[in-house]
Design a protein around this motif. Structure first.
Motif, short mmCIF file in Angstrom:
data_model
loop_
_atom_site.label_atom_id
_atom_site.label_comp_id
_atom_site.label_asym_id
_atom_site.label_seq_id
_atom_site.Cartn_x
_atom_site.Cartn_y
_atom_site.Cartn_z
N ALA A 87 -1.51 -4.14 7.42
CA ALA A 87 -1.08 -3.05 6.53
C ALA A 87 -1.15 -1.71 7.24
O ALA A 87 -0.21 -0.89 7.18
CB ALA A 87 -1.94 -3.04 5.28
N LEU B 232 -4.23 -3.66 0.89
CA LEU B 232 -3.45 -2.50 0.49
C LEU B 232 -4.06 -1.26 1.15
O LEU B 232 -5.27 -1.02 1.04
CB LEU B 232 -3.48 -2.34 -1.04
CG LEU B 232 -2.82 -1.10 -1.64
CD1 LEU B 232 -1.31 -1.15 -1.41
CD2 LEU B 232 -3.12 -1.02 -3.14
N VAL C 19 -4.69 -6.04 -5.28
CA VAL C 19 -4.32 -7.14 -4.38
C VAL C 19 -4.38 -8.43 -5.20
O VAL C 19 -5.46 -8.84 -5.61
CB VAL C 19 -5.26 -7.22 -3.17
CG1 VAL C 19 -4.86 -8.40 -2.29
CG2 VAL C 19 -5.20 -5.93 -2.37
N THR D 38 1.32 -2.79 2.19
CA THR D 38 0.52 -4.00 1.98
C THR D 38 0.53 -4.81 3.28
O THR D 38 1.45 -4.71 4.09
CB THR D 38 1.08 -4.87 0.85
OG1 THR D 38 2.42 -5.25 1.17
CG2 THR D 38 1.06 -4.12 -0.46
#
Length: 805
Positions: free
Chosen positions: A573, A500, A551, A629
């Motif tokens: 990401a 993330l 996550v 993400t």
């Protein structure tokens, strides 16, 4: 202390640098962003500012100054209670009764928990349902938790736990491999794979040998012991701070035991003070018990194991007895190989399927076996359940075949290195016993040839022979051994990772991923990747604690795959956000995507540029999403366990070590005189971190093979349960002449910036030390024999020289 050559070749203390090497003092600073960090070239010709650079560990200063926070350093919430365990005094028996009246009446005690207090399932096993939180009807090993005491202070809880009265119908325990074989007790079915007609190959071979090698276990001895802090929240929610390599497993099993959904549990880990596999599954029980206590009392609860208890109640590296037979030709080339690994797994399965499978995968090490039968038995004993340990079974498989190489060389009167090289994987001899093609056979051959030349192996072999001829009491030994280690989880579905990334309006970046930091430098490596993607200073990337709330469904940080998986997920990401920014620029300023570059904390497009922070602010005002993400799964791997065929590994990491030792034939004592290491880390993400991992892994492996001896008595009690009786290597055990170099070779597989994993493979470089000691024992005996088992303690060396005492 170290010198660097280019971006990848680093040398540690004691080495003689090549003329082209620059002294470390000439290396540009690498601690902050800005122009002070000299850029390097990537494989595609692009200029890289942070990747492939020797940046320091993100917590290095905090480690040495004592300001890095671990579980026991977290400020305790008001009203925190402390948990201690009541442990079984016997190794095997029926639990007929348990009197806890005195425990409950002890000063400061708030609650006492047993199996009857578990609201969900009394099971902390990762898969097999064979490990209870608390013993219920039978005890399986000495020190098994039977109850827990929750008290106002840790001291009060520990004192109260000793007041219990146990009524156990004691039974004779199985302690050794031989005990388990005699009783036929296993935790998992036997397993075998291989190829060819092994019996025919052995019968037809001009030369045959057989033998037995006993390989000891190893205590993890992490600096930070097992610890957990559980804080209850609203409506059944619970936050668990755990020293674990596998936050998602802690989350899942806490929820299972408490009888609540996974989403009610959050597990958070900022860092561990070492793990080495001992905190992959074995951290779970203590997190579960802390959570049970918090659920029962409604107050925060902390459990920190005492070092003695920690060593008694947590699993070790699997010790094994390897029974082998080999047939070979006059050049020492193996024609047939038959080996059975009898693994002492302990009282439950834990991770023994994966661990012992990996032992079998690495039974070949770097050698082509045209006909092979590789078998295993996973034996049940009344000892603590053995578990993951750095190398995850691979070291045991490699050590056995290195013993075989030495035995072949002794029988033929050839140099052991020549026998090893004759058996290396090569074109046309490149398929493993489990069906995977070794695609880069040239890498190991080139690496070993380079090390052989750099360490002056042939001249030193002549010098060792001459020394032994004139020295009656002291004998020297020399060995150069290779490593070929497969990288990937052999349980295929674990080869995935998520990340993330948030970019804030001021240009600062929040990074979170599923990997955990245990001192190995994972966080700084992933931060380097993200900084590189955005072209900003490393100080702009904020590393945050691993948490299941950000996550989900993470894999353990293990199998040397932390950087491969999480680095790629974080890059994906970051690339998603970067692409959004590029598209925004192209639309706003009418430029083509190919004209946009991110570097030096700015974004260049056409004939203009913007500070990265200014671009981000403009994108925010244009309502461009600045959070993403990333998800990555390792490609190309597959494994059919039933057929014993497939490609369980994405690639192989290689290395080699040359060790020289001197032993005292009167006492069995020895000195490690010199070590030369050349290790393949691909195009290292961070050479300084990787050199540290190689040094540390080698020393830990050396400890396993020389000083770290686990001793259980006939009652199943661990006698070596403290630093006073269990000897890990110390600074004086590290050779003064210790030369470590990275081998320059980009990974042929599309890993993150063509790097290779470096967490586990270096541990097996220490096989060279064991083989060198055995070489010296052969010189002392004069009959070509070296009946030496691991660990090669001074006592074991003396027994090998003069026979059983």
């Amino acid at each position: 202390m170290r010198q660097s050559e280019g971006t990848e070749n680093l040398t540690s203390r004691g080495a003689t640098p090549r003329p082209s090497m620059r002294d470390a003092s000439s290396r540009p600073p690498a601690t902050t962003g800005g122009a002070a960090v000299a850029p390097v070239a990537g494989d595609d010709g692009t200029t890289l500012r942070y990747v492939h650079r020797p940046l320091p560990h993100d917590s290095g200063v905090r480690h040495v100054s004592g300001t890095a926070l671990y579980i026991d350093d977290i400020r305790e919430p008001e009203g925190t209670l402390h948990v201690a365990l009541g442990l079984s005094p016997v190794a095997r028996g029926r639990l007929r009764g348990l009197d806890l009246a005195a425990v409950r009446a002890a000063p400061g005690v708030v609650a006492v928990l047993t199996a009857a207090d578990v609201p969900g399932r009394n099971d902390i096993s990762p898969a097999n349902g064979d490990e209870p939180v608390f013993a219920e009807q039978e005890v399986l090993f000495h020190g098994q938790p039977v109850f827990a005491v929750v008290a106002t202070t840790r001291d009060a809880a520990r004192r109260a736990a000793r007041l219990a009265t146990f009524d156990i119908e004691e039974e004779p325990p199985s302690i050794t491999v031989e005990d388990a074989l005699a009783r036929g007790e296993t935790v998992l079915p036997d397993y075998t794979f291989g190829r060819g007609d092994v019996e025919a190959a052995l019968s037809a071979a001009p030369h045959r040998l057989e033998g037995v090698l006993r390989i000891g276990g190893q205590e993890h001895f992490y600096l930070e012991g097992q610890a957990a802090l559980a804080v209850p929240g609203e409506e059944g929610d619970i936050l668990v701070h755990s020293s674990t390599q596998h936050p998602s497993e802690v989350q899942h099993i806490v929820a299972r035991v408490l009888g609540i959904p996974d989403a009610f549990v959050t597990c958070e880990v900022r860092r561990m003070g070492g793990g080495f596999g001992g905190k992959e599954t074995q951290a779970t029980q203590w997190a579960v018990i802390a959570a049970l206590a918090a659920r029962a009392t409604g107050r925060p609860c902390k459990l920190r194991l005492d070092r003695d208890d920690d060593m008694v109640v947590t699993g070790k590296r699997h010790d094994m007895r390897a029974d082998w037979r080999v047939g070979f030709d006059g050049d020492g080339r193996i024609l047939g190989y038959d080996i059975v690994f009898n693994a002492r797994c302990g009282c439950s399965a834990d991770l023994s399927q994966g661990v012992v499978d990996r032992t079998m995968f690495h039974a070949d090490n770097a050698y082509f076996l045209p006909a092979a039968r590789i078998a295993s038995r996973r034996l049940k004993t009344n000892t603590v359940s053995n578990t993951a340990f750095r190398g995850f079974g691979g070291p045991q498989g490699m050590l056995a075949v290195e013993r075989v190489m030495d035995e072949i060389a002794a029988r033929l009167g050839r140099d052991p290195l020549d026998v090893r090289k004759a058996n290396f994987y090569a074109p046309g001899r490149d398929e493993t016993p489990y069906g995977q093609t070794v695609e880069d056979t040239d890498v190991l051959a080139a690496l070993v040839a380079q090390l052989e030349a750099d360490c002056d192996y042939r001249a030193r072999r002549r010098a060792v022979t001459a020394f032994n001829a004139r020295s009656r009491v002291l004998k020297k030994g020399l060995a150069l051994t290779p490593v070929k280690f497969g990288i990937s989880f052999t349980l295929t579905h674990l080869n995935q990772a998520g990340a993330l990334v948030h970019v804030y309006q001021d240009g600062s970046i929040h990074l979170n991923h599923g990997g955990t930091e245990m001192g190995q430098g994972l966080f700084i490596k992933v931060a380097q990747v993200v900084a590189e993607e955005f072209g900003v200073g490393i100080e702009c990337v904020r590393i945050t604690a691993t948490t299941t709330a950000k996550v989900p469904n993470t894999s353990p940080t293990a199998a040397s795959s932390g950087s491969d998986l999480n680095g790629m997920a974080a890059r994906i990401a970051a690339a998603t956000i970067r692409q959004r920014l590029v598209e925004f620029l192209c639309e706003t300023y009418d430029v083509a995507e190919g004209e946009v570059t991110f570097r030096d904390d700015r974004v260049f497009f056409g004939n203009e540029s913007l500070a990265f922070a200014d671009l981000v602010k403009k994108a925010y005002q244009a309502r461009i999403p600045l959070s993403a993400t990333g998800f990555y799964r390792t490609p190309a791997i597959h494994w059919d366990r039933a057929a014993g065929r497939g490609r369980p590994f994405f690639y192989f990491a290689y290395g080699a070590a040359c060790a020289e030792v001197t032993i005292d034939t009167l006492t069995g004592e020895y000195r490690l005189d010199r070590v030369d290491i050349l290790h393949d880390a691909g195009r290292s993400l961070n050479p300084a971190i990787d050199i540290g991992q190689i040094e540390g892994g080698f020393v830990q492996g050396m400890g396993w093979l020389t000083t770290e001896e686990l001793v259980f008595d006939a009652k199943g009690r661990l006698a070596t349960h403290a630093p006073s009786t269990y000897k890990i290597p110390v600074a004086s055990d590290v050779p003064q002449d210790f030369r470590v170099r990275l081998f320059t070779s980009a990974n042929r597989q599309p890993t993150i910036y063509r790097s290779k994993a470096v967490g586990e493979p270096p541990l097996m470089l220490a096989n060279a030390v064991f083989c060198a000691i055995a070489d010296a024992v052969r010189a002392a005996r004069g009959d070509g024999l070296a009946p030496l088992d691991a660990p090669a303690t001074p006592e074991a060396v003396l027994r090998a020289i003069v026979g059983a005492l």
